[in-house]
Design a protein around this motif. Structure first.
Motif, PDB file in Angstrom:
ATOM      1  N   ALA A   1       0.838  -1.219   0.000  1.00 28.05           N
ATOM      2  CA  ALA A   1       0.000   0.000   0.000  1.00 28.05           C
ATOM      3  C   ALA A   1       0.866   1.260   0.000  1.00 28.05           C
ATOM      4  O   ALA A   1       0.572   2.222  -0.734  1.00 28.05           O
ATOM      5  CB  ALA A   1      -0.940  -0.008   1.208  1.00 28.05           C
TER       6      ALA A   1
ATOM      7  N   PHE B   1      -6.810  -5.320  -2.317  1.00 28.30           N
ATOM      8  CA  PHE B   1      -7.987  -5.908  -2.970  1.00 28.30           C
ATOM      9  C   PHE B   1      -9.290  -5.528  -2.266  1.00 28.30           C
ATOM     10  O   PHE B   1     -10.294  -5.293  -2.904  1.00 28.30           O
ATOM     11  CB  PHE B   1      -7.855  -7.444  -3.028  1.00 28.30           C
ATOM     12  CG  PHE B   1      -6.727  -7.859  -3.919  1.00 28.30           C
ATOM     13  CD1 PHE B   1      -6.912  -7.938  -5.291  1.00 28.30           C
ATOM     14  CD2 PHE B   1      -5.475  -8.125  -3.412  1.00 28.30           C
ATOM     15  CE1 PHE B   1      -5.877  -8.279  -6.135  1.00 28.30           C
ATOM     16  CE2 PHE B   1      -4.425  -8.479  -4.245  1.00 28.30           C
ATOM     17  CZ  PHE B   1      -4.629  -8.551  -5.615  1.00 28.30           C
TER      18      PHE B   1
ATOM     19  N   TRP C   1     -11.120  -5.048  -5.676  1.00 28.42           N
ATOM     20  CA  TRP C   1     -12.373  -5.814  -5.777  1.00 28.42           C
ATOM     21  C   TRP C   1     -13.594  -4.985  -5.376  1.00 28.42           C
ATOM     22  O   TRP C   1     -14.701  -5.486  -5.341  1.00 28.42           O
ATOM     23  CB  TRP C   1     -12.315  -7.104  -4.951  1.00 28.42           C
ATOM     24  CG  TRP C   1     -11.288  -8.104  -5.368  1.00 28.42           C
ATOM     25  CD1 TRP C   1     -10.701  -9.034  -4.539  1.00 28.42           C
ATOM     26  CD2 TRP C   1     -10.730  -8.362  -6.672  1.00 28.42           C
ATOM     27  NE1 TRP C   1      -9.812  -9.806  -5.239  1.00 28.42           N
ATOM     28  CE2 TRP C   1      -9.807  -9.414  -6.557  1.00 28.42           C
ATOM     29  CE3 TRP C   1     -10.909  -7.790  -7.931  1.00 28.42           C
ATOM     30  CZ2 TRP C   1      -9.075  -9.911  -7.638  1.00 28.42           C
ATOM     31  CZ3 TRP C   1     -10.169  -8.266  -9.003  1.00 28.42           C
ATOM     32  CH2 TRP C   1      -9.279  -9.320  -8.849  1.00 28.42           C
TER      33      TRP C   1
ATOM     34  N   GLY D   1      -0.242  -7.391   6.689  1.00 29.50           N
ATOM     35  CA  GLY D   1      -0.914  -6.766   5.555  1.00 29.50           C
ATOM     36  C   GLY D   1      -1.824  -7.684   4.779  1.00 29.50           C
ATOM     37  O   GLY D   1      -1.999  -7.507   3.576  1.00 29.50           O
TER      38      GLY D   1
ATOM     39  N   ALA E   1      -6.578 -11.990   5.641  1.00 30.23           N
ATOM     40  CA  ALA E   1      -6.708 -13.358   6.164  1.00 30.23           C
ATOM     41  C   ALA E   1      -8.079 -13.958   5.853  1.00 30.23           C
ATOM     42  O   ALA E   1      -8.698 -14.617   6.679  1.00 30.23           O
ATOM     43  CB  ALA E   1      -6.423 -13.392   7.676  1.00 30.23           C
TER      44      ALA E   1
ATOM     45  N   ASN F   1      -1.418  -5.129  11.009  1.00 35.22           N
ATOM     46  CA  ASN F   1      -2.439  -4.687  10.069  1.00 35.22           C
ATOM     47  C   ASN F   1      -2.989  -3.353  10.558  1.00 35.22           C
ATOM     48  O   ASN F   1      -3.030  -3.104  11.755  1.00 35.22           O
ATOM     49  CB  ASN F   1      -3.569  -5.732   9.980  1.00 35.22           C
ATOM     50  CG  ASN F   1      -4.366  -5.611   8.691  1.00 35.22           C
ATOM     51  OD1 ASN F   1      -4.974  -4.585   8.411  1.00 35.22           O
ATOM     52  ND2 ASN F   1      -4.355  -6.671   7.895  1.00 35.22           N
ATOM     53  N   THR F   2      -3.420  -2.538   9.617  1.00 38.96           N
ATOM     54  CA  THR F   2      -4.027  -1.261   9.993  1.00 38.96           C
ATOM     55  C   THR F   2      -5.431  -1.464  10.558  1.00 38.96           C
ATOM     56  O   THR F   2      -5.961  -0.588  11.234  1.00 38.96           O
ATOM     57  CB  THR F   2      -4.118  -0.332   8.756  1.00 38.96           C
ATOM     58  OG1 THR F   2      -4.620  -1.094   7.662  1.00 38.96           O
ATOM     59  CG2 THR F   2      -2.763   0.241   8.387  1.00 38.96           C
TER      60      THR F   2
ATOM     61  N   THR G   1      -8.869  -7.992  11.411  1.00 37.42           N
ATOM     62  CA  THR G   1      -9.089  -8.953  10.318  1.00 37.42           C
ATOM     63  C   THR G   1      -9.671 -10.257  10.866  1.00 37.42           C
ATOM     64  O   THR G   1      -9.847 -10.398  12.083  1.00 37.42           O
ATOM     65  CB  THR G   1      -7.757  -9.317   9.620  1.00 37.42           C
ATOM     66  OG1 THR G   1      -7.033 -10.203  10.481  1.00 37.42           O
ATOM     67  CG2 THR G   1      -6.918  -8.109   9.305  1.00 37.42           C
TER      68      THR G   1
ATOM     69  N   GLY H   1      -1.251  -1.017  12.923  1.00 33.92           N
ATOM     70  CA  GLY H   1      -0.405   0.032  12.361  1.00 33.92           C
ATOM     71  C   GLY H   1      -0.015  -0.329  10.951  1.00 33.92           C
ATOM     72  O   GLY H   1      -0.392  -1.385  10.429  1.00 33.92           O
TER      73      GLY H   1
ATOM     74  N   ALA I   1       2.319  -1.527   8.008  1.00 34.09           N
ATOM     75  CA  ALA I   1       3.397  -2.517   7.913  1.00 34.09           C
ATOM     76  C   ALA I   1       4.756  -1.841   7.761  1.00 34.09           C
ATOM     77  O   ALA I   1       5.742  -2.251   8.387  1.00 34.09           O
ATOM     78  CB  ALA I   1       3.143  -3.440   6.727  1.00 34.09           C
ATOM     79  N   GLU I   2       4.797  -0.790   6.926  1.00 31.46           N
ATOM     80  CA  GLU I   2       6.078  -0.140   6.642  1.00 31.46           C
ATOM     81  C   GLU I   2       6.650   0.515   7.889  1.00 31.46           C
ATOM     82  O   GLU I   2       7.869   0.642   8.029  1.00 31.46           O
ATOM     83  CB  GLU I   2       5.928   0.864   5.483  1.00 31.46           C
ATOM     84  CG  GLU I   2       4.941   2.003   5.679  1.00 31.46           C
ATOM     85  CD  GLU I   2       3.481   1.647   5.376  1.00 31.46           C
ATOM     86  OE1 GLU I   2       3.149   0.456   5.308  1.00 31.46           O
ATOM     87  OE2 GLU I   2       2.670   2.591   5.232  1.00 31.46           O
TER      88      GLU I   2
HETATM   89  P1  OAD Z   1      -6.618  -7.748   0.954  1.00 31.10           P
HETATM   90  O1  OAD Z   1      -6.849  -6.567   0.072  1.00 31.10           O
HETATM   91  O2  OAD Z   1      -7.721  -8.708   1.151  1.00 31.10           O
HETATM   92  O3  OAD Z   1      -6.158  -7.248   2.390  1.00 31.10           O
HETATM   93  C1  OAD Z   1      -5.182  -6.262   2.564  1.00 31.10           C
HETATM   94  C2  OAD Z   1      -5.021  -6.033   4.044  1.00 31.10           C
HETATM   95  O4  OAD Z   1      -3.976  -5.092   4.220  1.00 31.10           O
HETATM   96  C3  OAD Z   1      -6.264  -5.458   4.728  1.00 31.10           C
HETATM   97  O5  OAD Z   1      -6.540  -6.253   5.878  1.00 31.10           O
HETATM   98  C4  OAD Z   1      -5.856  -4.043   5.127  1.00 31.10           C
HETATM   99  O6  OAD Z   1      -6.425  -3.649   6.373  1.00 31.10           O
HETATM  100  C5  OAD Z   1      -4.349  -4.186   5.249  1.00 31.10           C
HETATM  101  N1  OAD Z   1      -3.563  -2.967   5.018  1.00 31.10           N
HETATM  102  C6  OAD Z   1      -3.789  -1.936   4.162  1.00 31.10           C
HETATM  103  N2  OAD Z   1      -2.783  -1.063   4.209  1.00 31.10           N
HETATM  104  C7  OAD Z   1      -1.895  -1.533   5.118  1.00 31.10           C
HETATM  105  C8  OAD Z   1      -0.629  -1.096   5.602  1.00 31.10           C
HETATM  106  N3  OAD Z   1      -0.047   0.034   5.167  1.00 31.10           N
HETATM  107  N4  OAD Z   1      -0.006  -1.835   6.547  1.00 31.10           N
HETATM  108  C9  OAD Z   1      -0.574  -2.989   7.016  1.00 31.10           C
HETATM  109  N5  OAD Z   1      -1.754  -3.454   6.578  1.00 31.10           N
HETATM  110  C10 OAD Z   1      -2.400  -2.745   5.639  1.00 31.10           C
HETATM  111  O7  OAD Z   1      -5.274  -8.469   0.401  1.00 31.10           O
HETATM  112  P2  OAD Z   1      -4.766  -9.961   0.674  1.00 31.10           P
HETATM  113  O8  OAD Z   1      -5.070 -10.407   2.050  1.00 31.10           O
HETATM  114  O9  OAD Z   1      -3.370  -9.992   0.203  1.00 31.10           O
HETATM  115  O10 OAD Z   1      -5.656 -13.264  -4.646  1.00 31.10           O
HETATM  116  O11 OAD Z   1      -5.677 -10.760  -0.345  1.00 31.10           O
HETATM  117  C11 OAD Z   1      -5.490 -12.120  -0.505  1.00 31.10           C
HETATM  118  C12 OAD Z   1      -5.736 -12.505  -1.935  1.00 31.10           C
HETATM  119  O12 OAD Z   1      -7.024 -12.049  -2.350  1.00 31.10           O
HETATM  120  C13 OAD Z   1      -4.794 -11.879  -2.938  1.00 31.10           C
HETATM  121  O13 OAD Z   1      -3.583 -12.565  -3.075  1.00 31.10           O
HETATM  122  C14 OAD Z   1      -5.585 -11.906  -4.192  1.00 31.10           C
HETATM  123  C15 OAD Z   1      -6.910 -11.431  -3.658  1.00 31.10           C
HETATM  124  O14 OAD Z   1      -8.001 -11.752  -4.402  1.00 31.10           O
HETATM  125  C16 OAD Z   1      -5.758 -13.553  -5.927  1.00 31.10           C
HETATM  126  O15 OAD Z   1      -5.740 -12.695  -6.795  1.00 31.10           O
HETATM  127  C17 OAD Z   1      -5.900 -14.997  -6.191  1.00 31.10           C
END
Ligand code: OAD
Length: 248
Positions: A27, A34, A41, A191, A194, A217-218, A221, A233, A235-236
């Motif tokens: 991010a 997503f 999404w 990040g 889950a 995570n911010t 989850t 918080g 991740a970075e």
């Molecule tokens: P998500 O978009 O579902 O979740 C991203 C998470 O990152 C969220 O829980 C946010 O709260 C958190 N977040 C946002 N900014 C942040 C930051 N600066 N520091 C820490 N956390 C932060 O993404 P994934 O969990 O990766 O799959 O999604 C899993 C899979 O679903 C992906 O690999 C993709 C998607 O559909 C496929 O395309 C098959």
């Protein structure tokens, strides 16, 4: 003791640390997640892009979306979250870095080795698959010259070598991730919402085998209620703060 200090201590003492990363670590590089507020999404339904059925119906449309993301990624740079995790893979023994990210930013930060559960947006695969083009190939051009791109061996339509909904994960990668989750002393999910299985099952798996579990995570989850320590918080920032404590 502050939770951050507890986590740094646990990581320092751990013989094996397994990290599962998700879109949130990118991010700060300007890459949308997503399911976040401006998540990918939320703009377009996943079924219309990230499924074999969507690709079969309109490969050009699917490729336009991936080509757009590839262009955005080419212009982006790894951030401190990628850099800290990459450094840990190189300098801390017993670290397994598992990622759901296909964006290649961890690799560009120098992470090695890395277990990619969902493939890479920079890898292409022949859809046929033809005899000569059975293996994925790497293509870092963006925008791509033709959409959909073609297999260099047989001229057939190529697809992104990523895992779509309804498709099995690469079994070797999943096996390695599951083994590292079972064997670790500390499991850190960073990040990721889950929500997407089987990746989301790794944390409970680690916990069932005795690991201390941590989330960065911010937001809250699906894993927040399960973990021993939830660090709220970015991740970075949180990873950089932990890394600083490990050095001191
Ligand atoms: P998500 O978009 O579902 O979740 C991203 C998470 O990152 C969220 O829980 C946010 O709260 C958190 N977040 C946002 N900014 C942040 C930051 N600066 N520091 C820490 N956390 C932060 O993404 P994934 O969990 O990766 O799959 O999604 C899993 C899979 O679903 C992906 O690999 C993709 C998607 O559909 C496929 O395309 C098959």
């Amino acid at each position: 003791m502050a939770p951050l200090d507890v986590v740094a201590d646990r990581i320092r003492e751990a013989h094996r640390l397994t990290v599962l990363s998700g879109a949130g670590i990118s991010a700060a590089s300007g890459i949308p997640t997503f399911r976040g507020g401006d998540g990918l999404w939320r703009r377009v339904r996943a079924e219309t892009i990230a499924t074999p059925e969507a690709f079969a119906a309109d490969p050009r449309l699917v490729w336009e979306w991936y080509d757009w993301r590839r262009q955005m990624l080419l212009a982006a740079r790894p951030n401190p979250a990628h850099e800290v995790l990459a450094r840990w893979t190189r300098s801390r023994p017993g670290v397994t870095l598992v990622t759901q990210n296909v964006d290649g930013l961890l690799e560009r930060a120098g992470a090695d080795p890395i277990v990619r559960l969902h493939g890479s947006i920079w890898h292409l695969r022949c859809c046929q698959p033809c005899a000569a083009g059975r293996d994925d190939w790497r293509d870092e051009t963006a925008p791509l010259a033709t959409l959909p791109p073609r297999c260099p061996h047989c001229g057939g339509i190529a697809r992104p070598a990523v895992t779509w909904f309804g498709e099995p994960l690469d079994l070797e990668a999943l096996d390695e991730a599951a083994g590292a989750s079972r064997a670790c002393d500390v499991f850190l999910a960073v990040g990721t919402s889950a929500l997407v299985y089987p990746a989301a099952g790794l944390l409970p798996h680690a916990r069932a085998h005795g690991a201390v579990t941590v989330e960065i995570n911010t937001e809250t989850t699906g894993a927040s209620d399960l973990v021993d320590v939830a660090l709220r918080g970015k991740a970075e920032e949180v990873l950089a703060a932990i890394d600083k404590r490990l050095d001191s």
